[in-house]
Every structure is written in structure tokens, then in C-alpha cells.
Design a protein around this motif. Structure first.
Motif, PDB file in Angstrom:
ATOM      1  N   PHE A   1       0.830  -1.208   0.000  1.00  0.00           N
ATOM      2  CA  PHE A   1       0.000   0.000   0.000  1.00  0.00           C
ATOM      3  C   PHE A   1       0.865   1.258   0.000  1.00  0.00           C
ATOM      4  O   PHE A   1       2.011   1.239   0.463  1.00  0.00           O
TER       5      PHE A   1
ATOM      6  N   VAL B   1      -3.382   0.195  -3.538  1.00  0.00           N
ATOM      7  CA  VAL B   1      -2.502  -0.945  -3.767  1.00  0.00           C
ATOM      8  C   VAL B   1      -1.430  -0.555  -4.790  1.00  0.00           C
ATOM      9  O   VAL B   1      -1.744  -0.164  -5.920  1.00  0.00           O
TER      10      VAL B   1
ATOM     11  N   LEU C   1      -6.965  -1.973   6.583  1.00  0.00           N
ATOM     12  CA  LEU C   1      -7.231  -2.851   5.448  1.00  0.00           C
ATOM     13  C   LEU C   1      -6.091  -3.829   5.209  1.00  0.00           C
ATOM     14  O   LEU C   1      -6.089  -4.561   4.221  1.00  0.00           O
TER      15      LEU C   1
ATOM     16  N   ALA D   1      -6.655  -7.416   4.133  1.00  0.00           N
ATOM     17  CA  ALA D   1      -7.570  -7.658   3.013  1.00  0.00           C
ATOM     18  C   ALA D   1      -6.924  -8.356   1.817  1.00  0.00           C
ATOM     19  O   ALA D   1      -7.530  -9.252   1.224  1.00  0.00           O
ATOM     20  N   PRO D   2      -5.706  -7.986   1.376  1.00  0.00           N
ATOM     21  CA  PRO D   2      -5.157  -8.610   0.162  1.00  0.00           C
ATOM     22  C   PRO D   2      -4.719 -10.063   0.339  1.00  0.00           C
ATOM     23  O   PRO D   2      -4.329 -10.707  -0.632  1.00  0.00           O
TER      24      PRO D   2
ATOM     25  N   VAL E   1      -9.494  -5.090  -1.897  1.00  0.00           N
ATOM     26  CA  VAL E   1      -9.404  -3.876  -1.078  1.00  0.00           C
ATOM     27  C   VAL E   1     -10.588  -2.954  -1.342  1.00  0.00           C
ATOM     28  O   VAL E   1     -11.161  -2.366  -0.414  1.00  0.00           O
TER      29      VAL E   1
ATOM     30  N   GLN F   1     -13.500  -4.276   0.454  1.00  0.00           N
ATOM     31  CA  GLN F   1     -13.367  -4.047   1.891  1.00  0.00           C
ATOM     32  C   GLN F   1     -13.692  -2.601   2.237  1.00  0.00           C
ATOM     33  O   GLN F   1     -14.340  -2.317   3.238  1.00  0.00           O
ATOM     34  N   LYS F   2     -13.257  -1.678   1.412  1.00  0.00           N
ATOM     35  CA  LYS F   2     -13.552  -0.269   1.660  1.00  0.00           C
ATOM     36  C   LYS F   2     -15.061  -0.011   1.621  1.00  0.00           C
ATOM     37  O   LYS F   2     -15.594   0.747   2.439  1.00  0.00           O
TER      38      LYS F   2
END
Length: 514
Positions: free
Chosen positions: A270, A276, A466, A469-470, A503, A506-507
Motif C-alpha cells: 500500500f 494498492v 485494510l 484484506a489482500p 481492497v 473491503q472499503k
């Protein structure tokens, strides 16, 4: 890793204890399973070297065995009147750590007769599921726990953690916590307080390096040369089968211990705005170098997890491995003949000097029915004496994170034998901690340093809820190259696209950018 089982009293059958173990392992532990009995059986899973006949040839392999030990538990005085129950979940499952936490509970309950602490355990691979299950079950299921940073941030963002600002201020604020850069902080609220730092280093067979006349590697070229020398395929006279235990699986171990190489090339997941940025020339270079090193490790490394990195090293299969400080304590426990023959050194680097920082945290359930009592327990765990005892159970695996811990650590004689008998290892961890990079509380620090041409991570102060998340993109890219045969560039591009998609989802779930 260990599994804990209760030893039944006369009126309870042994099967009840075994059922309780099943619940612990499954992450479905209930309060009724954790009443501290006078004794407990701890089944420790250890590794041994055995020889087997395969295809007419004798080969040496590593297997696991279970060793049951009965541990006496001193009875805790039972005060009169009803006591407030505090459920404490820990992921420190080493036998020594278990004993220290039980002792801390006994001492705390004597000093606080109105509180009863109920201890639960879950290993690092089960801690997330156990926490989520307990928090979902209701307020009484869990009060104090040790989240990993990524999960801690997510729980804080969802309002499931109690803000600890007042407690931190009473203890001395940012100054006491060495700048306050490692708190799990979102906005103005602190949701996780670190009780110890943790950094990844390279562990090596100091005796074998000295016998071969090989100095500590400082560059990637020197590191590969050492790995090649200690790989029997390339050097028939090598005392070890492999030069390095290199995790290659799509697993957190590959990410945490591979990340310093990614950072060293200047790669990052990030930027500080949580975009990303994984698909970069720096990341491709890191993946290409890392996967080339696979020739110096076992084919089984595509499935390696945390314990494999220690086990293969202490059973003398490899000359180098990666970990925080836990191999030292495991050497004393399982391979005492290696004590004094192992050491550590910083990751060799290409451009930026940084190692993965993985602090350990205490957090409190926002829905706890007894938040004041839970906070008293956390404050007690952070006290100098208890901190020192916890440090000593896994010396160098956790490093100082507040002023009291630092003062104790810097003594010539700490009173912790494993630290005092391995001063070079302690000093190496202390010095290298200056290059620690925590990408969860300092998002984009490597990316910013790359853009600015710096040789150290920049401090952005940007929190990263976050982060998880990946799903370990570096590890995913490594496995695509090693297992699927993709080129490093194609693997990185594919993983980056998937990471960006996840991501963004997730956001949206968190309501960001609306």
C-alpha cells in the motif's frame, strides 16, 4: 505448538477434558472449559529425526511426536463472595509462557480478590477464528485478548474494541510507550496497547559458518553464496542438507519472513492513502530474487508454516532460517546442544534496510460486562515484573515496547538466564529494532522511502485497517512462480489486480469513500 488438556478431578471423567480440548482447538471454547484444575496434562508436539527405508534407500526425515507432561498447578485462594469473571485469551502457547500466565493470574487474584481470570489459549493459526467466534457469542465470552495487528485494526474500525486512551495516559502516554508509534490507533482512539515488540531476523549456525570461514552475509550476493555452500546438492561436503529454510507457501509465514526482502528492494503493498501499489519493478525484482533462492531449500517448503521454520533449523537440516526470537527458547527446550552455536544477523538488503515489525497487543472487548476489571488485568500484565517474566519465557521473541521494559532489557544482568547467556543475540535484536517497520500502523512507509530515494522506511503515521484484506500478496506471488510456473512479472501483476479488487470491496463494506 502445544495442546492443553484438563486433568479431571475424581468426579469428572477424562472424556470431559478431551471434549474441552476439542473445543479449544476448534475455536469454540466456552467459559465452562477453563476452570483451572490442580493439574493439567500438556501435550507438547516436538520434532525428531528418524531414518526410513524408501525405495531401498535410507533417508533422514523429520517427524512430529506428542509428549504428554503432567504439570502441577498451585491452587488459587478462593475468597469469599462472588468474583467478577474476566476471560483472557492468549496465543502464547509455549509451555513456559503458559506457566507464567498461570502464575500471573494467581498473583493477580490474590491482590484483587474481587476478580477471577479465566485463561484460554489459541495458537497463532487459530487466534483469529477463536476471537471472532467469541466476540460473536456475546459479551461474557471474551474480555481481554491478544489480536494480531491487522485483526485488531479491523475490530477497532468496527467498534468492537474498547478505547484505551485513559489507561495509556495514566501509564505515561506516548513518552512512556517510546514515542507511541506502535499503538493500534484510529483517529484519536487507541484500541490496542503493545506489550512487546517483535522483529524478524536471520538465524544461522554460527559454528558452521565459522568452521567454513564464511563471514556474516551483508549483501544478497553473499547471502546466496552462503546458502549455496550449505546446500548438499551444490556442495557434497555440506554438513546440512539445505542452505536455508525458505518459506514458499501461500501462508502468513512466507509473508512476514519474506517481507524484509520485499522491503529491501523497495517494494510495498500500500501507499499511505491505502492504494494498492504492489505491481512495481521493485516488487518484481524481489519476487524474482526470492523464488530463485528456492533451489537452496526443501521442496516441502511450498507448504511450510510457522513451526517448520524452527523445526528444520533445530533438527540441523538447514544452516539458516528466519524468525523472531522464538528459536532461542526452542533451542533450550528441544536442542540444547545448539545453544551457543546459533546466532542472528540482519536481513541483507538491496536498497532499503527494514525488517518486519510485529508487535504483540492487548485489547479489550468493547462489549465486556466488566471493562474496569478487564483494564486492571491489562495494567497488571503490563507491569514491569510481569513483563520481564513474559519476556523471559520467549527471550528476544518479544522486545521492549515501553520505558520500563527498555530499562530492564538494557541491564548487563537482566536475571533472565537465556538473555544473559546470549548477550550477542540480545544486542543484535536491540540494534536491529531501529530498522523495524510496522506496515499496519505506518502504511506506505517503504513506498514513500522508495519515491524519495531514502534507505530507511519513512514514517507516514497512516494507520492501515485494510492490511489483511489482500491475503498475503507477496506469498501469493511467490507460490504462483514456484508452483504454477508463472513469470515473476505476470505473478505480481495478477496478484496486484486481485488485491486491488479485494481492497475496494473491503472499503465499501467499511463505508469508506461514501
Amino acid at each position: 505448538m502445544s495442546k492443553k488438556k484438563d486433568v479431571p478431578r475424581r468426579e469428572f471423567p477424562r472424556t470431559a477434558a478431551l471434549v474441552c480440548v476439542g473445543l479449544i482447538v476448534a475455536g469454540l471454547l466456552t467459559v465452562g472449559c477453563v476452570a483451572a484444575p490442580p493439574q493439567e496434562v500438556v501435550t507438547v508436539i516436538e520434532t525428531v529425526i528418524v531414518e526410513k527405508e524408501v525405495g531401498g534407500e535410507t533417508i533422514t526425515v523429520v517427524e512430529t511426536v506428542e509428549v504428554e507432561k503432567i504439570v502441577e498447578i498451585t491452587a488459587v485462594p478462593q475468597p469469599s463472595g462472588e468474583r467478577v469473571p474476566i476471560v483472557f485469551l492468549s496465543q502464547e502457547t509455549d509451555p513456559l509462557s503458559v506457566a507464567i500466565f498461570r502464575k500471573a493470574i494467581q498473583d493477580f487474584e490474590v491482590a484483587n480478590p474481587d476478580i477471577r481470570v479465566e485463561l484460554q489459549f489459541a495458537g497463532p493459526d487459530q487466534i483469529v477464528e477463536t476471537m471472532v467466534a467469541a466476540l460473536s457469542a456475546g459479551a461474557s465470552a471474551l474480555d481481554v485478548f491478544q489480536p494480531n495487528p491487522a485483526v485488531g485494526f479491523l475490530l477497532g474500525a468496527e467498534g468492537q474494541l474498547l478505547p484505551l486512551n485513559d489507561m495509556v495516559e495514566e501509564m505515561g502516554g506516548d513518552d512512556y510507550f517510546l514515542g507511541g508509534e506502535n499503538f493500534l490507533r484510529l483517529g484519536d482512539d487507541i484500541y490496542g496497547v503493545p506489550f512487546g515488540g517483535g522483529i524478524a531476523m536471520v538465524w544461522y549456525r554460527q559454528d558452521l559458518f565459522e568452521e567454513a570461514g564464511i563471514p556474516i552475509p551483508e549483501t544478497l550476493e553473499e547471502f546466496e553464496a552462503a546458502a549455496r555452500h550449505f546446500t548438499r546438492e551444490f556442495n557434497p561436503d555440506s554438513p546440512t542438507e539445505y542452505g536455508v529454510t525458505l518459506p514458499l507457501g501461500h501462508h502468513g509465514a512466507t509473508w512476514l519472513f519474506g517481507a524484509p526482502f520485499l522491503y529491501g528492494f523497495g517494494g510495498e503493498i500500500f501507499d499511505e492513502d491505502l492504494n494498492v501499489v504492489f505491481d512495481s519493478p521493485e516488487t518484481v525484482a524481489a519476487v524474482e530474487w526470492y523464488t530463485n533462492m528456492a533451489q537452496y531449500t526443501s521442496d516441502a517448503a511450498v507448504g511450510y508454516a510457522w513451526g517448520d521454520l524452527i523445526d528444520t533449523f533445530l533438527t540441523e537440516q538447514s544452516a539458516m532460517t528466519f524468525y523472531m526470537g522464538r528459536p532461542l527458547g526452542r533451542a533450550y527446550l528441544n536442542a540444547p546442544h545448539l545453544v551457543g552455536n546459533i546466532g542472528v544477523f540482519p536481513y541483507p538488503t538491496e536498497n532499503i534496510k527494514a525488517t518486519f515489525s510485529d508487535p504483540s497487543y492487548y485489547a479489550i472487548n468493547a462489549n465486556s460486562e466488566h471493562p474496569e476489571e478487564a483494564q486492571r488485568w491489562v495494567e497488571y500484565l503490563l507491569s514491569p515484573e510481569v513483563s520481564a517474566e513474559v519476556f523471559c519465557t520467549i527471550p528476544t521473541h518479544i522486545t521492549p515496547i515501553n520505558q520500563d521494559q527498555l530499562d530492564w532489557w538494557n541491564q548487563d544482568v537482566t536475571g533472565c538466564d537465556m538473555l544473559d547467556e546470549n548477550k550477542e543475540i540480545k544486542e543484535a535484536f536491540g540494534e536491529y529494532s531501529l530498522d523495524a517497520y510496522n506496515p499496519i500502523v505506518n502504511a506506505g512507509g517503504i513506498y514513500k522511502a522508495t519515491q524519495e530515494g531514502a534507505d530507511r522506511a519513512a514514517f507516514t503515521g497512516s494507520p492501515n485497517p485494510l492490511y489483511s484484506a489482500p491475503d498475503y500478496p507477496f506469498a501469493a506471488a511467490v507460490q504462483k512462480v514456484v508452483v504454477d510456473g508463472m513469470s515473476p512479472a505476470d505473478a505480481v501483476k495478477e496478484v496486484a489486480l486481485e488485491a486491488a479488487r479485494v481492497v475496494e470491496e473491503q472499503k465499501k463494506e467499511m463505508g469508506w469513500g461514501e
